[in-house]
Design an enzyme around this catalytic site. Structure first.
Site, PDB file in Angstrom:
ATOM      1  N   LYS A   1      11.273   4.779   2.563  1.00  0.00           N
ATOM      2  CA  LYS A   1      10.304   4.225   3.504  1.00  0.00           C
ATOM      3  C   LYS A   1      10.935   3.530   4.698  1.00  0.00           C
ATOM      4  CE  LYS A   1       7.197   5.587   0.849  1.00  0.00           C
ATOM      5  NZ  LYS A   1       5.918   5.291   0.331  1.00  0.00           N
TER       6      LYS A   1
HETATM    7  C1  LIG Z   1      10.701   5.752  -4.688  1.00  0.00           C
HETATM    8  C2  LIG Z   1       9.497   6.544  -4.295  1.00  0.00           C
HETATM    9  N1  LIG Z   1       9.427   7.835  -4.625  1.00  0.00           N
HETATM   10  C3  LIG Z   1       8.365   8.581  -4.307  1.00  0.00           C
HETATM   11  C4  LIG Z   1       7.286   8.039  -3.647  1.00  0.00           C
HETATM   12  C5  LIG Z   1       6.127   8.929  -3.323  1.00  0.00           C
HETATM   13  O1  LIG Z   1       6.114   9.241  -1.960  1.00  0.00           O
HETATM   14  P1  LIG Z   1       4.759   9.682  -1.263  1.00  0.00           P
HETATM   15  O2  LIG Z   1       3.810   8.526  -1.420  1.00  0.00           O
HETATM   16  O3  LIG Z   1       5.115   9.931   0.159  1.00  0.00           O
HETATM   17  O4  LIG Z   1       4.280  10.869  -1.987  1.00  0.00           O
HETATM   18  C6  LIG Z   1       7.309   6.690  -3.283  1.00  0.00           C
HETATM   19  C7  LIG Z   1       6.211   6.038  -2.567  1.00  0.00           C
HETATM   20  O5  LIG Z   1       5.702   6.447  -1.633  1.00  0.00           O
HETATM   21  C8  LIG Z   1       8.458   5.939  -3.582  1.00  0.00           C
HETATM   22  O6  LIG Z   1       8.548   4.660  -3.215  1.00  0.00           O
HETATM   23  N1  LIG Z   2       4.582   4.837  -2.956  1.00  0.00           N
HETATM   24  C1  LIG Z   2       4.164   4.000  -1.909  1.00  0.00           C
HETATM   25  C2  LIG Z   2       2.672   3.973  -1.834  1.00  0.00           C
HETATM   26  C3  LIG Z   2       2.208   3.979  -0.438  1.00  0.00           C
HETATM   27  O1  LIG Z   2       2.630   5.148   0.202  1.00  0.00           O
HETATM   28  P1  LIG Z   2       2.636   5.289   1.773  1.00  0.00           P
HETATM   29  O2  LIG Z   2       3.710   6.270   2.069  1.00  0.00           O
HETATM   30  O3  LIG Z   2       1.282   5.758   2.146  1.00  0.00           O
HETATM   31  O4  LIG Z   2       2.922   3.959   2.374  1.00  0.00           O
HETATM   32  C4  LIG Z   2       4.840   2.643  -2.057  1.00  0.00           C
HETATM   33  O5  LIG Z   2       5.934   2.621  -2.579  1.00  0.00           O
HETATM   34  O6  LIG Z   2       4.304   1.629  -1.682  1.00  0.00           O
END
Ligand SMILES: Cc1ncc(COP(=O)(O)O)c(C=O)c1O
Ligand SMILES: N[C@@H](CCOP(=O)(O)O)C(=O)O
Length: 430
Positions: free
Chosen positions: A107
């Site tokens: 992120k």
């Molecule tokens: C470590 C980790 N893996 C996978 C995901 C899943 O990603 P997405 O929400 O973009 O599907 C998240 C949260 O978004 C995460 O923090």
């Molecule tokens: N897995 C995420 C959940 C939110 O996902 P986002 O990509 O829409 O911000 C988290 O770790 O908070």
């Protein structure tokens, strides 16, 4: 570039408005009105391009000229100040490490990019902006870090009480300054629903400028497409058919990968690897999209019952189920499967995977059973020490902590417990 709402009941938006508002007035997610593939020469020449150059070329059409080209170059350059290495496990499987940023989760890129875009748009504006974020673990920490001390911006993070790892909780509750954390008695989906409700509550929006730093915000979501290009650059000379297995929760990351593919990146196939929160796995089998309340797992950041971004995926494939199925497979794995995979990766390859990455690894293995001639890359979306308890319990080896994690250890959490949307509203109004 114009953006339209996927609920189709709101006027088109500029990039600036989409970033500042987060969600369209009809509660729809914004989507770019066109996607122009990059020229073939871009991909042929990719070995000679830096990460900054790749990212700039890839995102320019979605952002410029509202952000001038020179400013965009600086934003991209500052955002990408760490590495994105691919590590080979065997002839068929590699992992793309997305955890070398300040909060050690993927992120960081989107949060840093969005913070800079918002800073650019707000530089001549005296009105304060409140950034609302729902997190199942990693978004909160990345956004807190990305927006820490940014003038004119207040960040309010909602997280499900008791459902994030200790280190994730420290990352989002200990920074202070303009960052506030709300601990919600509920699930991530409850947090996300409260955030979406707030955007549509005129009694709030008439008094304050609210935006979102979840992947619903285009400036948080789109930069995630860079990862797939960085991996391609490292692999295309070695392997012909590259498949990505993306550990998925809110489906923003895999959807960004599909945007990279729309831009012309030669990706053979996607695998959405899920824990037991598996609405998309079930959908691809039954063609029935049936969100369910999320269940708690050891890959907690993927504990999402109603993924926000699936509607963007449907848009990319024009709601054609059969077309989607040719490009996307999805599998779901239990916590026991995940733990076994973490151990297998450690024993066979001397590599320590976090639970989310391990789910991605299982996605690769399952896909490879029927498609043995491809190279599958699973995204290692967070550093294993963010999930210290489970990692050390499974592989039975003490982990040393990277400096990014050490920096939050020993700090005291500051958060406020809330139970309802009314509590959130009262907090925001005060
Ligand atoms: C470590 C980790 N893996 C996978 C995901 C899943 O990603 P997405 O929400 O973009 O599907 C998240 C949260 O978004 C995460 O923090
Ligand atoms: N897995 C995420 C959940 C939110 O996902 P986002 O990509 O829409 O911000 C988290 O770790 O908070």
């Amino acid at each position: 570039m114009k953006y339209y709402s996927l609920n189709k009941q709101a006027p088109d938006s500029t990039f600036k408005n989409a970033v500042i508002k987060g969600l369209a007035p009809d509660k729809g997610l914004y989507f770019p009105e066109s996607i122009t593939p990059l020229p073939q020469s871009f991909f042929e020449n990719i070995d000679n391009l830096s990460n900054t150059e790749i990212a700039y070329e890839a995102i320019k059409q979605f952002v410029c000229p509202e952000i001038p080209e020179a400013t965009l170059k600086t934003i991209v350059d500052e955002t990408l100040s760490f590495d994105f290495p691919v590590v080979k496990l065997n002839d068929n499987i590699s992992t793309l490490e997305l955890f070398h940023g300040p909060t050690m989760a993927f992120k960081d890129v989107g949060a840093r990019f969005m913070a800079r875009c918002l800073g650019f748009f707000n530089k001549n504006n005296d009105e304060e902006v409140t950034v609302l974020v729902a997190t199942s673990g990693d978004t909160g920490g990345a956004v807190a870090n990305g927006f820490l001390g940014v003038k004119g911006v207040n960040v309010v993070i909602l997280y499900p009480s008791g459902k994030v790892s200790d280190i994730q909780e420290k990352q989002l509750t200990t920074l202070g300054q303009n960052i506030k954390a709300l601990e919600v008695n509920g699930t991530f989906d409850d947090c996300q629903a409260m955030v979406k409700t707030a955007f549509l509550d005129e009694s709030l929006t008439s008094k304050m400028q609210l935006t979102s730093a979840n992947s619903i915000n285009v400036a948080r979501w789109l930069p995630q497409l860079f990862y797939f290009m960085f991996a391609y650059k490292q692999l295309h000379n070695k392997y012909e058919d590259i498949v990505f297995s993306v550990p998925s929760g809110n489906f923003g990351n895999i959807c960004a990968g599909m945007m990279a593919q729309q831009l012309g990146l030669p990706i053979k196939h996607f695998v959405a690897s899920n824990n037991e929160n598996n609405v998309v796995t079930r959908y691809l089998i039954s063609q029935l999209y049936e969100p369910k309340p999320s269940v708690q797992t050891i890959s907690n950041a993927m504990d999402v019952g109603a993924p926000s971004n699936f509607i963007r995926i449907e848009e990319i494939y024009k709601n054609r189920f059969e077309t989607l199925k040719t490009n996307l497979s999805s599998y779901s794995f239990s916590d026991n499967d995940t733990k076994a995979a973490m151990l297998e990766i450690y024993d066979n390859y001397n590599y320590v995977a976090d639970p989310h990455g391990a789910v991605g690894y299982l996605g690769c293995k399952t896909y490879l059973k029927d498609n043995p001639n491809v190279h599958c890359v699973f995204l290692e979306t967070a550093h294993p020490t963010k999930f210290l308890d489970v990692v050390e319990e499974v592989i039975k080896k003490e982990q040393s902590l990277p400096k990014q994690i050490q920096s939050v250890m020993g700090k005291d959490k500051v958060s406020k417990v809330i139970s309802s949307y009314e509590d959130l509203k009262a907090f925001l109004l005060n």
